[in-house]
Design a protein around this motif. Structure first.
Motif, PDB file in Angstrom:
ATOM      1  N   LEU A 101       0.814  -1.302   0.191  1.00  0.00           N
ATOM      2  CA  LEU A 101      -0.008  -0.016  -0.026  1.00  0.00           C
ATOM      3  C   LEU A 101       0.990   1.376  -0.035  1.00  0.00           C
ATOM      4  CD1 LEU A 101      -2.707  -0.905   2.328  1.00  0.00           C
ATOM      5  CD2 LEU A 101      -2.978  -0.610   0.231  1.00  0.00           C
ATOM      6  N   GLU A 102       0.776   2.330  -0.963  1.00  0.00           N
ATOM      7  CA  GLU A 102       1.552   3.285  -1.169  1.00  0.00           C
ATOM      8  C   GLU A 102       0.789   4.577  -0.430  1.00  0.00           C
ATOM      9  OE1 GLU A 102       4.511   3.916  -2.330  1.00  0.00           O
ATOM     10  OE2 GLU A 102       5.007   2.196  -3.111  1.00  0.00           O
ATOM     11  N   GLU A 103       1.285   5.041   0.824  1.00  0.00           N
ATOM     12  CA  GLU A 103       0.900   6.123   1.513  1.00  0.00           C
ATOM     13  C   GLU A 103       1.874   7.455   1.552  1.00  0.00           C
ATOM     14  OE1 GLU A 103      -0.850   5.194   4.872  1.00  0.00           O
ATOM     15  OE2 GLU A 103      -1.846   3.332   4.194  1.00  0.00           O
ATOM     16  N   GLY A 104       1.541   8.431   1.669  1.00  0.00           N
ATOM     17  CA  GLY A 104       2.386   9.350   2.051  1.00  0.00           C
ATOM     18  C   GLY A 104       3.027   9.535   3.355  1.00  0.00           C
ATOM     19  N   PRO A 105       4.311  10.112   3.558  1.00  0.00           N
ATOM     20  CA  PRO A 105       4.846  10.169   4.796  1.00  0.00           C
ATOM     21  C   PRO A 105       3.768  10.813   6.109  1.00  0.00           C
ATOM     22  CG  PRO A 105       6.116  11.188   3.158  1.00  0.00           C
ATOM     23  CD  PRO A 105       4.904  11.214   2.583  1.00  0.00           C
ATOM     24  N   THR A 106       3.925  10.347   7.221  1.00  0.00           N
ATOM     25  CA  THR A 106       3.170  10.832   8.152  1.00  0.00           C
ATOM     26  C   THR A 106       4.028  10.566   9.406  1.00  0.00           C
ATOM     27  OG1 THR A 106       1.003  10.711   9.307  1.00  0.00           O
ATOM     28  CG2 THR A 106       1.844   8.440   8.484  1.00  0.00           C
ATOM     29  N   GLY A 107       3.530  10.750  10.586  1.00  0.00           N
ATOM     30  CA  GLY A 107       4.458  10.750  11.844  1.00  0.00           C
ATOM     31  C   GLY A 107       3.985   9.338  12.571  1.00  0.00           C
ATOM     32  N   CYS A 108       5.054   8.758  12.739  1.00  0.00           N
ATOM     33  CA  CYS A 108       5.066   7.484  13.533  1.00  0.00           C
ATOM     34  C   CYS A 108       5.945   7.323  14.535  1.00  0.00           C
ATOM     35  CB  CYS A 108       5.331   6.218  12.314  1.00  0.00           C
ATOM     36  SG  CYS A 108       4.545   6.316  10.896  1.00  0.00           S
ATOM     37  N   CYS A 109       5.691   6.566  15.474  1.00  0.00           N
ATOM     38  CA  CYS A 109       6.407   6.451  16.827  1.00  0.00           C
ATOM     39  C   CYS A 109       7.298   4.927  16.743  1.00  0.00           C
ATOM     40  CB  CYS A 109       5.361   6.193  17.919  1.00  0.00           C
ATOM     41  SG  CYS A 109       4.420   7.511  18.218  1.00  0.00           S
ATOM     42  N   TYR A 110       8.782   5.326  16.819  1.00  0.00           N
ATOM     43  CA  TYR A 110       9.481   4.322  16.905  1.00  0.00           C
ATOM     44  C   TYR A 110      10.834   4.596  18.149  1.00  0.00           C
ATOM     45  CZ  TYR A 110       7.667   3.390  12.011  1.00  0.00           C
ATOM     46  OH  TYR A 110       6.731   3.393  11.136  1.00  0.00           O
ATOM     47  N   LEU A 111      11.212   3.495  18.317  1.00  0.00           N
ATOM     48  CA  LEU A 111      12.379   3.200  19.358  1.00  0.00           C
ATOM     49  C   LEU A 111      13.518   4.231  18.703  1.00  0.00           C
ATOM     50  CD1 LEU A 111      12.452   0.146  21.398  1.00  0.00           C
ATOM     51  CD2 LEU A 111      12.273   2.571  22.354  1.00  0.00           C
ATOM     52  N   HIS A 112      14.483   4.916  19.804  1.00  0.00           N
ATOM     53  CA  HIS A 112      15.478   5.399  19.256  1.00  0.00           C
ATOM     54  C   HIS A 112      16.512   5.264  20.378  1.00  0.00           C
ATOM     55  CE1 HIS A 112      15.110   9.040  21.956  1.00  0.00           C
ATOM     56  NE2 HIS A 112      16.165   9.669  21.494  1.00  0.00           N
ATOM     57  N   GLN A 113      17.987   5.300  20.085  1.00  0.00           N
ATOM     58  CA  GLN A 113      18.813   5.342  21.169  1.00  0.00           C
ATOM     59  C   GLN A 113      20.098   5.984  20.461  1.00  0.00           C
ATOM     60  OE1 GLN A 113      20.454   1.566  22.008  1.00  0.00           O
ATOM     61  NE2 GLN A 113      21.219   0.895  19.985  1.00  0.00           N
ATOM     62  N   CYS A 114      20.544   7.045  21.325  1.00  0.00           N
ATOM     63  CA  CYS A 114      21.661   7.816  20.944  1.00  0.00           C
ATOM     64  C   CYS A 114      22.959   7.118  20.839  1.00  0.00           C
ATOM     65  CB  CYS A 114      21.784   9.121  21.856  1.00  0.00           C
ATOM     66  SG  CYS A 114      20.408  10.013  22.183  1.00  0.00           S
ATOM     67  N   THR A 115      23.830   7.179  19.825  1.00  0.00           N
ATOM     68  CA  THR A 115      25.100   6.867  19.833  1.00  0.00           C
ATOM     69  C   THR A 115      26.095   7.444  20.244  1.00  0.00           C
ATOM     70  OG1 THR A 115      25.136   6.947  17.581  1.00  0.00           O
ATOM     71  CG2 THR A 115      24.586   4.994  18.075  1.00  0.00           C
ATOM     72  N   HIS A 116      26.071   8.803  19.876  1.00  0.00           N
ATOM     73  CA  HIS A 116      26.851   9.965  20.359  1.00  0.00           C
ATOM     74  C   HIS A 116      26.135  11.224  19.752  1.00  0.00           C
ATOM     75  CE1 HIS A 116      28.616   8.945  16.296  1.00  0.00           C
ATOM     76  NE2 HIS A 116      28.687  10.228  16.204  1.00  0.00           N
ATOM     77  N   LYS A 117      26.746  12.308  20.221  1.00  0.00           N
ATOM     78  CA  LYS A 117      25.885  13.596  19.848  1.00  0.00           C
ATOM     79  C   LYS A 117      25.480  13.919  18.478  1.00  0.00           C
ATOM     80  CE  LYS A 117      26.191  18.636  20.869  1.00  0.00           C
ATOM     81  NZ  LYS A 117      27.011  19.747  21.439  1.00  0.00           N
ATOM     82  N   GLY A 118      24.403  14.027  18.625  1.00  0.00           N
ATOM     83  CA  GLY A 118      23.729  14.306  17.228  1.00  0.00           C
ATOM     84  C   GLY A 118      23.506  13.098  16.376  1.00  0.00           C
ATOM     85  N   ALA A 119      23.928  11.802  16.881  1.00  0.00           N
ATOM     86  CA  ALA A 119      23.884  10.727  16.094  1.00  0.00           C
ATOM     87  C   ALA A 119      22.953   9.474  16.912  1.00  0.00           C
ATOM     88  CB  ALA A 119      25.357  10.118  15.579  1.00  0.00           C
ATOM     89  N   TYR A 120      22.125   8.697  15.939  1.00  0.00           N
ATOM     90  CA  TYR A 120      21.315   7.885  16.858  1.00  0.00           C
ATOM     91  C   TYR A 120      20.868   6.641  15.944  1.00  0.00           C
ATOM     92  CZ  TYR A 120      17.951  10.837  14.295  1.00  0.00           C
ATOM     93  OH  TYR A 120      17.310  11.649  13.162  1.00  0.00           O
ATOM     94  N   GLU A 121      20.487   5.591  16.496  1.00  0.00           N
ATOM     95  CA  GLU A 121      19.876   4.515  15.929  1.00  0.00           C
ATOM     96  C   GLU A 121      18.194   4.431  16.114  1.00  0.00           C
ATOM     97  OE1 GLU A 121      23.556   1.459  16.168  1.00  0.00           O
ATOM     98  OE2 GLU A 121      22.080   1.465  17.642  1.00  0.00           O
ATOM     99  N   VAL A 122      17.680   3.823  15.224  1.00  0.00           N
ATOM    100  CA  VAL A 122      16.341   3.606  15.227  1.00  0.00           C
ATOM    101  C   VAL A 122      15.714   2.050  15.069  1.00  0.00           C
ATOM    102  CG1 VAL A 122      15.864   4.047  13.068  1.00  0.00           C
ATOM    103  CG2 VAL A 122      13.926   4.347  14.476  1.00  0.00           C
ATOM    104  N   GLN A 123      14.574   1.920  15.866  1.00  0.00           N
ATOM    105  CA  GLN A 123      14.174   0.461  15.893  1.00  0.00           C
ATOM    106  C   GLN A 123      12.717   0.428  15.539  1.00  0.00           C
ATOM    107  OE1 GLN A 123      13.866  -2.256  19.429  1.00  0.00           O
ATOM    108  NE2 GLN A 123      15.348  -3.434  18.209  1.00  0.00           N
ATOM    109  N   VAL A 124      12.372  -0.468  14.590  1.00  0.00           N
ATOM    110  CA  VAL A 124      10.682  -0.627  14.150  1.00  0.00           C
ATOM    111  C   VAL A 124      10.574  -1.799  14.925  1.00  0.00           C
ATOM    112  CG1 VAL A 124       9.172  -0.529  12.093  1.00  0.00           C
ATOM    113  CG2 VAL A 124      11.240   0.849  12.262  1.00  0.00           C
ATOM    114  N   LYS A 125       9.265  -1.939  14.938  1.00  0.00           N
ATOM    115  CA  LYS A 125       8.852  -3.424  15.488  1.00  0.00           C
ATOM    116  C   LYS A 125       9.255  -4.621  14.804  1.00  0.00           C
ATOM    117  CE  LYS A 125       4.731  -5.759  17.428  1.00  0.00           C
ATOM    118  NZ  LYS A 125       5.418  -5.599  18.870  1.00  0.00           N
ATOM    119  N   GLY A 126      10.259  -5.461  15.162  1.00  0.00           N
ATOM    120  CA  GLY A 126      10.773  -6.713  14.728  1.00  0.00           C
ATOM    121  C   GLY A 126      12.060  -6.500  13.956  1.00  0.00           C
TER     122      GLY A 126
END
Length: 700
Positions: A477-502
């Motif tokens: 299903l093609e949809e436009g960008p919208t706000g979604c909630c995902y986990l994040h963790q900082c690796t150092h200042k201004g840099a981070y990683e993201v995790q989506v379910k699974g």
């Protein structure tokens, strides 16, 4: 002064009626021509203390004429807990030249006196000649001030000495500001149902510094489950800052002290505090706030002033929301999570001339940071030049990325639009049963370390009747960008990683878009909004990583007290905050060094110490050593309720966190190795010498 509570439902902000409220209160100053010696001493600096000291706020709670069975004891307790926390916080931010002796407030001659002597040639000219028989005492925003807090008053004959009607009260010791607190169902609360609380300044000293004020809490809000403790604290802080001087009624009384707070003889009333620019915008133009705004916007030099919210009349007591969204002193409040005690507000208190300000207590204001001189203008907010503003009415992310938001406006934004937290369920940081459903094609995760990301990820495949049978690959299903909630963790200042379910953790380069295994579409990584502090990992259970300059220390103090029973968890938490506040004052530094204070059931107080970036002062190790020596010589003594607690310096325990002491551990290990090598070398030399003595021929 009124603070408006938005229920985080995207409702338009209401107008704050501060000016109307403050104008209803008569500001009283000491009447010098009739001032007694006892009262005159109560507004001067302490002898031998020419330097500013932390502002001492004494709270006086007044219960209204409500039957005890109708009283909301829960709401009263919440209000008083918020006041207690707020006054402690203010003490670490503002310092004044302390009041000498007991603080006494003035009586209003227009209230207690019916007539004065009008002949300028009489000795008692302009003094009270006839008392008002209906005088019932002084009040401040509906709160009756006790006679014990007030000066006395007299009746003067045409000639001769006065007849004392009411003597001076004993006053309030160790106090620089009296705060009266009331929880009630007032007509203002009923007329304006969105108001949490309102406040006003009531009395000034001889240099116009606020001496007393009142906060009235609207009782119906204090029982609301949607209003958390932190929300009440931030609302209280907003009101208290109004009463302490951030007020359109008080701007014109601000002082200019070129030689500093201690040299009061060089102070004068500021000539210009506010002005209007060519476009009619009202500005606060004092030097410190102008410099602070210029630094915030990344503009070289000094700005020409900070815009104030347009309110009815020529006065204003709030920052312009378009420019300083999220500041503690804007007119709309949308929860503690989105509110900051910002550097520009603290600069305003420095410009008042009444306070010395601890600027390290300021919280970073992200809105508009580095956006240039044209940021926040009505003429530029809709042209797409800044991603702090939006156009249309789509879904996206609030600028702090704590919440999903809808692009909308309100009267204070004057047509500018921003992503505002929408209905319940928009808070990415709040774990809730609403988000545990099986259907989750976007792979969202709601968690205290989740943030809002713009993206169009999906794992949902089009049904077979809508797909081409000849296509081997699934169609999504093609949809436009919208706000979604995902986990994040900082690796150092201004840099981070993201995790989506699974999914695994995926590096998210700020300003770029990334693909997530198992999902179709892209996730966009915001730039300059997340992981702004160095060395903090917020989404994992891994220990925090520090540089060798930012070692973590732990300070432990055993307490002895007069309490005859054990303390509950809540009482221990309150006592831990009291001890920490005393410790910060004793250290003479910022609270930014101290983290996670706690007290055990056996009354051992523990606090972690480390120095984050932006914290001004000595190294953590230096401060730790200094505190250890100070507390050994002079233990802390704190009051909690009726009990008095003292630290036992003979049982002082200090320890260095092993996970963060790599540098000192290496230094210690290196020293031990060096010592072993040296001992080994000496042992070898001794053995060789002994061996030579044994094989050489003996001589007689």
């Amino acid at each position: 002064i009124k603070m408006w509570w938005l229920l985080l439902l995207g409702a338009a902000a209401s107008r704050c009626l501060h000016e109307e409220t403050q104008k209803s209160v008569r500001l009283l100053r000491p009447p010098f021509p009739q001032m007694s010696t006892h009262f005159r001493s109560s507004i001067l600096p302490l002898p031998g203390s020419p330097e500013p000291q932390p502002l001492r706020i004494q709270t006086h709670y007044t219960r209204g004429p409500v039957p005890s069975e109708a009283r909301d004891l829960d709401g009263e307790a919440r209000a008083l807990a918020a006041v207690k926390e707020t006054t402690r916080r203010i003490q670490g931010i503002l310092a004044v030249l302390p009041v000498r002796g007991p603080l006494l407030l003035s009586r209003d001659p227009a209230q207690y006196c019916h007539a004065v002597w009008g002949d300028p040639d009489t000795p008692n000219y302009h003094r009270c000649s006839l008392l008002n028989p209906g005088y019932k005492g002084e009040s401040c925003l509906g709160v009756k001030i006790p006679d014990a807090h007030l000066r006395g008053y007299s009746l003067w004959p045409e000639h001769g000495l006065p007849q004392l009607i009411q003597p001076d009260g004993p006053g309030v010791q160790n106090t620089d500001f009296l705060l009266y607190v009331r929880v009630a169902h007032t007509s203002r609360c009923h007329r304006e149902p969105s108001v949490i609380a309102y406040a006003a300044c009531c009395q000034l000293d001889s240099e116009d510094r606020p001496l007393a004020g009142t906060i009235v809490y609207c009782a119906q809000h204090l029982s609301s489950p949607s209003l958390g403790h932190d929300d009440i604290v931030m609302a209280t802080l907003h009101e208290l800052l109004h009463a302490l001087g951030f007020s359109g009624q008080l701007f014109k009384m601000w002082r200019d002290c070129p030689s500093g707070l201690s040299a009061r003889e060089n102070c004068s009333t500021r000539k210009q505090v506010t002005r209007r620019d060519e476009g009619g915008q009202l500005l606060l133009t004092t030097p410190a706030v102008s410099r602070s705004l210029a630094k915030h916007l990344g503009v070289p030099g000094t700005s020409l002033g900070v815009p104030l919210e347009e309110e009815q009349g020529s006065l204003s007591s709030h920052w312009e929301s378009r420019l300083l969204q999220g500041s503690i002193m804007t007119a709309a409040f949308d929860g503690a999570q989105h509110t900051r005690l910002d550097p520009i507000t603290l600069a305003a208190f420095e410009d008042s001339g009444w306070y010395q300000v601890n600027h390290s207590a300021a919280e970073e204001l992200l809105w508009g940071q580095g956006s240039g001189p044209d940021f926040g203008l009505v003429s530029t907010c809709r042209n797409g030049s800044s991603d702090f503003f939006c156009t249309g009415s789509g879904l996206g992310c609030h600028y702090l990325h704590l919440d999903k938001g809808r692009c909308s406006s309100d009267p204070m934004l004057e047509g500018c639009r921003m992503y505002k937290p929408s209905a319940n369920g928009s808070e990415c940081w709040k774990e809730s049963g609403l988000h545990t459903r099986a259907e989750n094609p976007r792979g969202e995760i709601y968690h205290m370390h989740s943030r809002c990301f713009l993206g169009n990820l999906t794992s949902q495949v089009l049904s077979k009747d809508k797909t081409s049978q000849s296509s081997a690959a699934p169609l999504y299903l093609e949809e436009g960008p919208t706000g979604c909630c995902y986990l994040h963790q900082c690796t150092h200042k201004g840099a981070y990683e993201v995790q989506v379910k699974g999914s695994p953790w995926i590096p998210c380069l700020p300003g770029k878009a990334v693909q997530i295994p198992g999902y179709h579409g892209l996730l966009y990584c915001p730039q300059g909004r997340l992981c702004l502090s160095e060395g903090v990992s917020v989404a994992t259970s891994q220990p925090m990583s520090f540089t060798t300059q930012d070692l973590v220390f732990q300070l432990s103090l055993r307490l002895t007290g007069t309490l005859g029973h054990s303390l509950g968890k809540g009482q221990r938490e309150e006592l831990a905050e009291v001890v920490l506040e005393a410790l910060v004052i004793r250290a003479g530094t910022s609270r930014c060094y101290f983290y996670s204070p706690s007290i055990t059931t056996s009354l051992v107080f523990t606090v972690s110490m480390w120095k984050p970036s932006g914290c001004q002062g000595p190294s953590t190790a230096m401060l730790h050593r200094t505190l250890t020596l100070i507390l050994q010589k002079k233990p802390l003594q704190v009051h909690h309720g009726e009990a008095i607690f003292t630290t036992e310096y003979s049982k002082l325990q200090t320890s260095l966190d092993h996970s963060s002491s790599v540098a000192e551990l290496l230094l210690y290990t290196g020293f031990c190795l060096l010592l072993l090598i040296l001992l080994g070398a000496l042992g070898t030399l001794a053995y060789q010498k002994r061996a030579r003595l044994q094989v050489e021929p003996s001589t007689t």
